[in-house]
Motif scaffolding. Structure first.
Motif, PDB file in Angstrom:
ATOM      1  N   ASP A   1       0.257  -3.342   8.540  1.00 38.51           N
ATOM      2  CA  ASP A   1       0.925  -3.184   7.172  1.00 38.51           C
ATOM      3  C   ASP A   1       2.044  -2.824   7.191  1.00 38.51           C
ATOM      4  O   ASP A   1       1.842  -3.748   6.333  1.00 38.51           O
TER       5      ASP A   1
ATOM      6  N   LYS B   1       1.221  -1.409   0.414  1.00 32.03           N
ATOM      7  CA  LYS B   1      -0.465   0.259  -0.262  1.00 32.03           C
ATOM      8  C   LYS B   1       0.837   1.475   0.108  1.00 32.03           C
ATOM      9  O   LYS B   1       2.322   1.376   0.201  1.00 32.03           O
ATOM     10  N   LYS B   2      -0.184   2.764  -0.158  1.00 30.45           N
ATOM     11  CA  LYS B   2       0.882   3.860  -0.384  1.00 30.45           C
ATOM     12  C   LYS B   2       0.849   3.850   1.432  1.00 30.45           C
ATOM     13  O   LYS B   2       0.747   3.295   2.210  1.00 30.45           O
TER      14      LYS B   2
ATOM     15  N   SER C   1       0.260   6.525   2.414  1.00 30.91           N
ATOM     16  CA  SER C   1      -0.672   7.052   3.210  1.00 30.91           C
ATOM     17  C   SER C   1      -2.238   6.461   4.074  1.00 30.91           C
ATOM     18  O   SER C   1      -3.044   6.959   4.482  1.00 30.91           O
ATOM     19  N   GLU C   2      -2.006   4.886   3.001  1.00 30.35           N
ATOM     20  CA  GLU C   2      -3.181   3.906   3.549  1.00 30.35           C
ATOM     21  C   GLU C   2      -2.259   2.830   4.802  1.00 30.35           C
ATOM     22  O   GLU C   2      -3.088   2.270   4.798  1.00 30.35           O
ATOM     23  N   GLN C   3      -1.445   3.508   5.515  1.00 30.81           N
ATOM     24  CA  GLN C   3      -1.020   1.885   6.096  1.00 30.81           C
ATOM     25  C   GLN C   3      -1.108   2.792   7.339  1.00 30.81           C
ATOM     26  O   GLN C   3      -0.768   3.529   7.808  1.00 30.81           O
TER      27      GLN C   3
ATOM     28  N   LYS D   1      -0.721   5.995   9.592  1.00 33.12           N
ATOM     29  CA  LYS D   1      -1.203   5.807  11.309  1.00 33.12           C
ATOM     30  C   LYS D   1       0.026   4.701  11.521  1.00 33.12           C
ATOM     31  O   LYS D   1       1.273   4.223  10.927  1.00 33.12           O
TER      32      LYS D   1
ATOM     33  N   GLU E   1       6.363   0.542   0.680  1.00 30.50           N
ATOM     34  CA  GLU E   1       6.292   0.824  -0.359  1.00 30.50           C
ATOM     35  C   GLU E   1       6.073   0.048  -1.287  1.00 30.50           C
ATOM     36  O   GLU E   1       5.366  -0.642  -2.392  1.00 30.50           O
TER      37      GLU E   1
END
Length: 349
Positions: A87, A4-5, A7-9, A34, A228
């Motif tokens: 993640d 994932k990017k 910003s999505e992790q 996060k 990433e």
């Protein structure tokens, strides 16, 4: 494997209140991740939480001694309970001891290994429990001394050799199973953090790291790159790669180089204080939440690391071939001109 990017992790970082861990946490926060932050100092974690939340970051601090398996298991449970998933897991916590191996107490040697090696093992195995199900990245912070041994930091070198062996074995086992887990070992050169301040010192002089020193931001960039994009190993700083290649191709030469120079270059001119604090057995609260010492001459960029973390497989193959050719030529040169050996060689850390 697709990761994932940032910003999505949801990212777990150990050793998050100082040096590389702190730099990585702040950088990941700026990029929208996060965070679940682990360190031994509850006060420092609380301050870091407040800092990052004020910037809009969702984060949570968990006081954790990574040498305690139950505490690491609890860290993972808190991360899952708080955010529902993990993640990326970054095993960064570590400590060193400066002094001749024979002088260091067995209690201190065991404590170092408990943090550096077993802390990485506990974190890795706990992370894999969760990453096997949904996929993600496991990132272990080793060192250039995962490949090269340096005197006066014997047990630190041994622990980082052990981290490399464990990480490589775990990676192969996960790949054999087809598990959707990327496993990366980060191998930094000497980094301008509070490494020597936190280390326990058995010498009569304050310890220091020989040049070249690199900024902790370079390690953080490498860690977040691996979060990433799957990568096996990342050397941070061209010196780290040079030392690894040199020690592999010319081990006795590097032994002699270290014997000649590494004893003096790891001792500063300042006497070691009798009441000197360190962070081996407990955190030094006065030195928390500091990324670096801002030492003069620290390298803020590494072309080698930038190329290897952003290059295509073909470019990496060409770069690796060039590095091997350079090492071979250096070996031939040192064999042909023995009188020049004292001037050759990269600095093992």
């Amino acid at each position: 494997m697709r990761l994932k990017k940032l910003s999505e992790q949801v990212i777990v970082i150990t050793g998050a209140t100082s040096g590389i861990g702190l730099t990585t946490a702040r950088m990941a926060a700026r990029r929208g991740a996060k965070l679940v932050l682990a360190a031994r100092s509850e006060e420092a974690l609380s301050q870091l939480e407040q800092e990052l939340r004020a910037q809009g970051t969702e984060c949570f601090g968990v006081p954790t001694d990574v040498g305690d398996q139950d505490a690491v298991e609890s860290l993972a449970h808190v991360a899952k309970a708080r955010f529902g998933r993990i993640d990326t897991w970054v095993n960064n916590a570590g400590i060193s001891i400066f002094g001749r191996t024979e002088d260091v107490s067995m209690e201190d040697q065991r404590r170092l290994f408990q943090t550096n090696f077993w802390g990485t093992v506990y974190g890795s195995l706990e992370a894999v429990k969760h990453l096997r199900k949904s996929g993600g990245a496991l990132i272990n912070v080793g060192s250039e001394v995962s490949d090269v041994t340096v005197p006066l930091q014997g047990m630190y070198s041994a622990s980082k050799h052990a981290v490399k062996g464990f990480t490589d074995a775990l990676r192969m086992e996960l790949e054999k199973d087809g598990a959707p887990v990327s496993v990366t070992l980060i191998k930094p050169a000497a980094i301008d953090t509070l490494f020597t301040v936190h280390a326990k010192n058995y010498m009569d002089k304050e310890p220091r790291l020989p040049a070249p020193l690199y900024a902790p931001e370079l390690v953080a960039e490498a860690i977040l790159s691996a979060a990433e994009k799957p990568q096996r190993d990342i050397f941070v700083g061209g010196a780290a790669k040079a030392n690894s290649l040199g020690a592999f191709h010319m081990p006795r030469f590097f032994d002699k180089y270290a014997e000649a120079f590494m004893f003096g270059q790891q001792r500063s001119d300042r006497p070691s204080a009798r009441n000197r604090k360190d962070a081996l057995h407990a955190p030094d609260e006065s030195q928390e939440l500091k990324q670096s010492r801002n030492q003069e001459g620290t390298h803020r960029n590494s072309i080698y690391t930038r190329v290897t973390t952003g290059a295509s497989p073909m470019k990496l193959a060409l770069l690796g071939g060039g590095a091997l050719m350079a090492a071979w030529m250096l070996s031939r040169q040192s064999q042909a001109r023995p009188e020049g050996r004292r001037q050759l060689g990269a600095r093992p850390h």
